[in-house]
Design an enzyme around this catalytic site. Structure first.
Site, mmCIF file in Angstrom:
data_model
loop_
_atom_site.group_PDB
_atom_site.id
_atom_site.type_symbol
_atom_site.label_atom_id
_atom_site.label_comp_id
_atom_site.label_asym_id
_atom_site.label_seq_id
_atom_site.Cartn_x
_atom_site.Cartn_y
_atom_site.Cartn_z
ATOM 1 N N ASP A 485 4.584 -0.420 -10.917
ATOM 2 C CA ASP A 485 4.041 -0.155 -9.584
ATOM 3 C C ASP A 485 4.996 0.619 -8.692
ATOM 4 O OD1 ASP A 485 1.497 -1.217 -9.496
ATOM 5 O OD2 ASP A 485 2.216 -3.253 -9.146
HETATM 6 C C1 BGC Z 1 7.097 -4.928 -6.420
HETATM 7 C C2 BGC Z 1 6.255 -4.861 -7.674
HETATM 8 C C3 BGC Z 1 4.834 -5.200 -7.348
HETATM 9 C C4 BGC Z 1 4.326 -4.311 -6.207
HETATM 10 C C5 BGC Z 1 2.894 -4.558 -5.830
HETATM 11 C C6 BGC Z 1 6.473 -4.081 -5.331
HETATM 12 O O1 BGC Z 1 7.207 -4.251 -4.168
HETATM 13 O O2 BGC Z 1 8.402 -4.500 -6.709
HETATM 14 O O3 BGC Z 1 6.786 -5.727 -8.654
HETATM 15 O O4 BGC Z 1 4.035 -4.981 -8.476
HETATM 16 O O5 BGC Z 1 5.157 -4.469 -5.085
HETATM 17 O O6 BGC Z 1 2.720 -5.688 -5.095
HETATM 18 C C1 NOJ Z 2 4.164 -6.896 -10.550
HETATM 19 C C2 NOJ Z 2 2.732 -6.499 -10.560
HETATM 20 O O1 NOJ Z 2 1.932 -7.642 -10.329
HETATM 21 C C3 NOJ Z 2 2.353 -5.838 -11.863
HETATM 22 O O2 NOJ Z 2 1.038 -5.388 -11.809
HETATM 23 C C4 NOJ Z 2 3.303 -4.704 -12.182
HETATM 24 O O3 NOJ Z 2 2.939 -4.188 -13.419
HETATM 25 C C5 NOJ Z 2 4.744 -5.172 -12.182
HETATM 26 N N1 NOJ Z 2 5.045 -5.825 -10.949
HETATM 27 C C6 NOJ Z 2 5.728 -4.024 -12.389
HETATM 28 O O4 NOJ Z 2 5.789 -3.195 -11.306
#
Ligand code: BGC
Ligand code: NOJ
Length: 813
Positions: A485
């Site tokens: 993400d």
């Molecule tokens: C986090 C991710 C997460 C994303 C969406 C980001 O700040 O680092 O792990 O998937 O937010 O909520």
């Molecule tokens: C947490 C999110 O819930 C997931 O969808 C994502 O793949 C990982 N972070 C990595 O960014």
């Protein structure tokens, strides 16, 4: 250093000190009503939605961190000493302390000054309330007179509003008290038809429902003025902050023990039955609930039912090996975490506030990989819900709201890996159950009941969404982001506070993802197989040719000499390449491409795994990329906002470490696969709990990487796709028991030193007791397989279908 130990027989983690390195929590509830409870009785409880129907208040970011929960104060009237059995919040030294977190219940015992108190909390199956049984015992040789004061602070339902809208909320609170029951009825007079109650099964000596009267305006929960004074004030809340507190006086002879059953429950009343008199709420449904737990025997009975429920879920896959840590992860804690993650998605934990995200499209599909064998019917329901948030072009809402089941407009679409996970989730369900009828279900697009197609057609759109969105190299366009993400190649955000996930996604049709290419080749064959199962051979062949093309394209444009590239950015420049100064190699494409078999024949997959080991491995697990980004890159987005070593910027992401485990098993490297497994599996980290800090019985999303100041320290325990993927890696790839379309495949890839192990697997109604031996000390390869004594060709057990137990003998070699 350890702070407790596993009790495998009782399926509990036993904590020996309240001062764990972080609150170590557990979850209560399985269906509609849930609670989070820490080892010092902190936490809160809610009905269905942690944001909209929160029963008790919990302050995140509090000081001390974990303050607020189900507190029972004990006051000794002879000495005036008072304390709490979970240590918090009074923090008086205890002569004995123990917390046992079990499957759906938590039992905390504290002893001080000749009194022992056990506080047991659980949510019975099918019941919208938390039952707390308090057992108070006089362990001294003299008579004791004590008062027990209960305490729960009510949340005014909407947790977000409760913490922000004080000008209104401090005037709305209302309660009623009748007999031993405290009713919280804020907003019931107007648009709500639900209330909460807090009861105890005996006559009380007083009560309080007004926080200020109970605690004192200038006191903390460690010294509530009612408890210090030793007498309830019978306060009736009017506005401000309603609470529930009962005072029960007990006189105990030496050795005498008494128990009390408290219930914190939730009731919904039909509109026409809301009132029993003007302004007086209808208490009948609450009293009926209370009645169900009038006695200790009722509590015992409900606990037995809960134990049987878990026993049944866990019985679907059980291992018997020489490694206790492996046994307890596979048999108890990993599947338990998978179920909790399925129930909670990413809503409520000690890192998720319950007011944030909805359910993730990709997250939910991956979560179900970890529990589909436990409750396939719920997986089916989840798949259909998720698919209904897909658009006609195959793209999908990134998130949807559990209460409305509609796509979340604020987050929108454009995460181009999302559609593929639906193929993976659906295939997992069909492999487990053999139920292909799910493919014929009519499922809406964008939740519009007037625009539907079969689930199979949804999968078709998923598959072709990738093919219809290829970039300059023929690799899939990344969109806002893929699995990572935080790799935001089309975002270019300059404003503080903007969300990298939702801020304008420039219409880049350049940035491409090698990870999505790998995922396409990984899940594509399942789609082709589903086509064949429906007699669509031409469609299957076409799918296969797309998969073959993608494999070739990945090898041509997605390999960087010694490892797979990560992506091409908005300018068409390489990401995750040796040509980069920072972020030269990423874990995700190495795992996913090798899982998909890309580069195996060419020897490139082997090279990629060697590069992972050389460049990304640490003693605490494999980091996400190297070198970490030391500054903010406008063209990369959130990944470069984290200080080096944390989160997606070179943290150890426990979600994609299992992709490396599985990739290593594709190559037959059983020793290495298990090494990676045991580096991050929580039971193996129990001895370094002072470094790891999170619960040693569940996975955390992230462990700080080698570039971080606090290398080895974990964060974000419980709600993470880590649970499901590690479960898949160990149970399917390493131990090798895989549900497949045509049966149960046995294909272990284990450390060569292992002599063997035994697995009991319930599959499509039959129970297979699978004895695997490894006389030649190989890592991989099934030499022979018998089913009930008869030789089976190959390594797939055809489903017997008689509902009986069957013996499978497998010899590796
Ligand atoms: C986090 C991710 C997460 C994303 C969406 C980001 O700040 O680092 O792990 O998937 O937010 O909520
Ligand atoms: C947490 C999110 O819930 C997931 O969808 C994502 O793949 C990982 N972070 C990595 O960014």
């Amino acid at each position: 250093m350890k702070f407790g130990q596993f009790d495998d027989v009782r399926k509990e983690y036993v904590i020996n000190t309240p001062q764990t390195p972080y609150p170590w929590i557990n979850y209560l509830g399985n269906e509609q009503f849930f609670g989070l409870i820490s080892n010092t009785a902190g936490g809160y409880t809610f009905y269905r939605d942690a944001r909209l129907r929160r029963l008790t208040r919990y302050r995140y970011n509090n000081i001390p961190l974990d303050t607020g929960g189900r507190y029972y104060y004990l006051r000794d009237h002879d000495t005036n000493d008072f304390w709490t059995p979970g240590w918090m919040p009074v923090k008086r030294d205890l002569d004995f302390y123990e917390c046992r977190h079990g499957l759906g219940y938590t039992s905390i015992t504290g002893e001080r000054g000749g009194i022992s108190v056990n506080q047991l909390a659980f949510i019975p199956l099918g019941y919208n309330g938390e039952v707390h049984r308090l057992t108070v015992k006089n362990t001294s040789s003299a008579n004791k007179t004590v008062s027990l004061f209960s305490f729960a602070e009510f949340c005014l339902w909407n947790a977000q509003d409760d913490m922000t809208n004080f000008q209104r909320n401090l005037s709305t609170g209302e309660v009623e008290v009748q007999d031993s029951v405290i009713y919280h009825k804020t907003e019931y007079r107007e648009r709500r038809n639900h209330y909460a109650f807090y009861s105890v099964n005996r006559k009380i000596d007083g009560f309080d429902t007004d926080r200020e009267s109970f605690v004192g305006l200038y006191n903390g929960l460690h010294e509530p003025q009612v408890v210090t004074a030793g007498k309830a004030s019978n306060s009736v809340a009017s506005g401000w902050s309603p609470i529930g507190s009962h005072e029960v006086k007990l006189t105990l002879a030496p050795g005498e023990e008494q128990s009390l059953v408290f219930i914190l429950g939730y009731v919904e009343v039909p509109e026409e039955d809301k009132w029993e008199a003007p302004g007086v709420i209808n208490k009948k449904p609450a009293l009926a609930m209370i009645e169900q737990f009038a006695t200790d025997a009722d509590v015992d009975h409900a606990l037995e039912k809960l134990a049987a429920y878990w026993e049944n879920l866990l019985s679907k896959y059980q291992i018997n090996s020489n490694d206790d840590k492996l046994n307890r992860m596979v048999n108890i804690w990993n599947p338990y975490q998978c179920m909790v993650t399925f129930n909670m998605s990413r809503s409520a934990s000690y890192f998720e506030s319950g007011i944030g995200r909805g359910m993730g499209f990709r997250d939910s599909n991956q979560d179900l990989l970890g529990f589909v064998h436990q409750i396939p019917e719920r997986a089916k329901e989840r798949i259909l819900d998720i698919a209904a948030t897909q658009f006609e072009d195959g793209s999908a809402y990134h998130q949807y709201q559990p209460l409305t089941k509609r796509g979340n407009n604020e987050v929108g679409t454009g995460f181009n890996d999302d559609p593929l996970w639906l193929i993976l989730g659906t295939s997992a369900y069909i492999k487990e159950t053999g139920d292909t009828s799910i493919l014929d279900e009519q499922v809406p697009f964008d939740s519009n009941p007037n625009n539907t197609a079969t689930l199979f057609e949804h999968l078709n759109r998923s598959f072709y969404h990738v093919i219809n969105n290829l970039g300059p190299h023929g690799l899939p366009l990344i969109g806002r982001a893929d699995w990572n993400d935080c790799l935001n190649l089309n975002c270019f955000s300059k404003e503080p506070g903007e969300s990298f996930q939702t801020t304008a996604n420039i219409e880049g049709r350049v940035a491409e993802s090698v990870f999505i290419a790998g995922l396409f080749v990984f899940v594509g064959p399942d789609f082709a197989e589903l086509c064949r199962m429906r007699g669509l051979d031409a469609e299957a062949n076409e799918a296969v040719s797309h998969i073959n093309n993608m494999r070739a394209t990945t090898l041509e444009h997605g390999f960087d000499g010694d490892w797979f590239l990560r992506a091409y950015d908005h300018y068409g420049e390489k990401i995750g390449s040796k040509e980069n100064e920072e972020g030269q190699i990423f874990i995700e494409p190495q795992g996913m491409c090798v899982m998909a078999g890309i580069g195996v024949e060419e020897g490139l997959a082997d090279k990629a795994m060697v590069s992972v080991k050389d460049r990304l491995d640490t003693k605490y697990g494999i980091v996400l990329q190297q070198p970490p980004y030391s500054k903010y890159y406008l063209n990369l987005g959130e990944i470069s906002t984290y200080p080096p070593g944390y989160k997606e910027n070179a943290g150890i992401f426990c979600h994609n470490n299992p992709w490396i485990m599985i990739a290593e098993t594709v190559l037959g490297h059983g020793d290495r696969a298990f090494e990676v497994y045991s580096k991050i599996a929580p039971a193996y980290l129990e001895d370094i709990s002072e470094v790891h800090r999170m619960e040693p019985y569940v996975y955390s999303q992230m462990i700080a990487g080698k570039d971080a100041v606090r290398h080895g320290e974990a964060k974000n325990s419980w709600l993470t796709g880590t649970a499901a993927w590690n479960y898949v890696a160990i149970t399917q790839a390493i131990l090798g028991i895989q549900a497949d379309f045509n049966g149960l495949k046995v294909d272990p890839c284990i450390p060569a030193a292992w002599d063997g192990f035994e697995i009991t697997r319930v599959f499509r109604g039959d129970t297979y007791v699978i004895k695997i031996s490894n006389p030649g000390h190989v890592s991989k390869g099934v030499k022979s397989l018998t089913l009930d004594g008869a030789q089976v060709d190959g390594n797939v057990i055809p489903p017997v279908g008689d509902g009986a137990a069957h013996e499978v003998v497998v010899v590796l070699g």
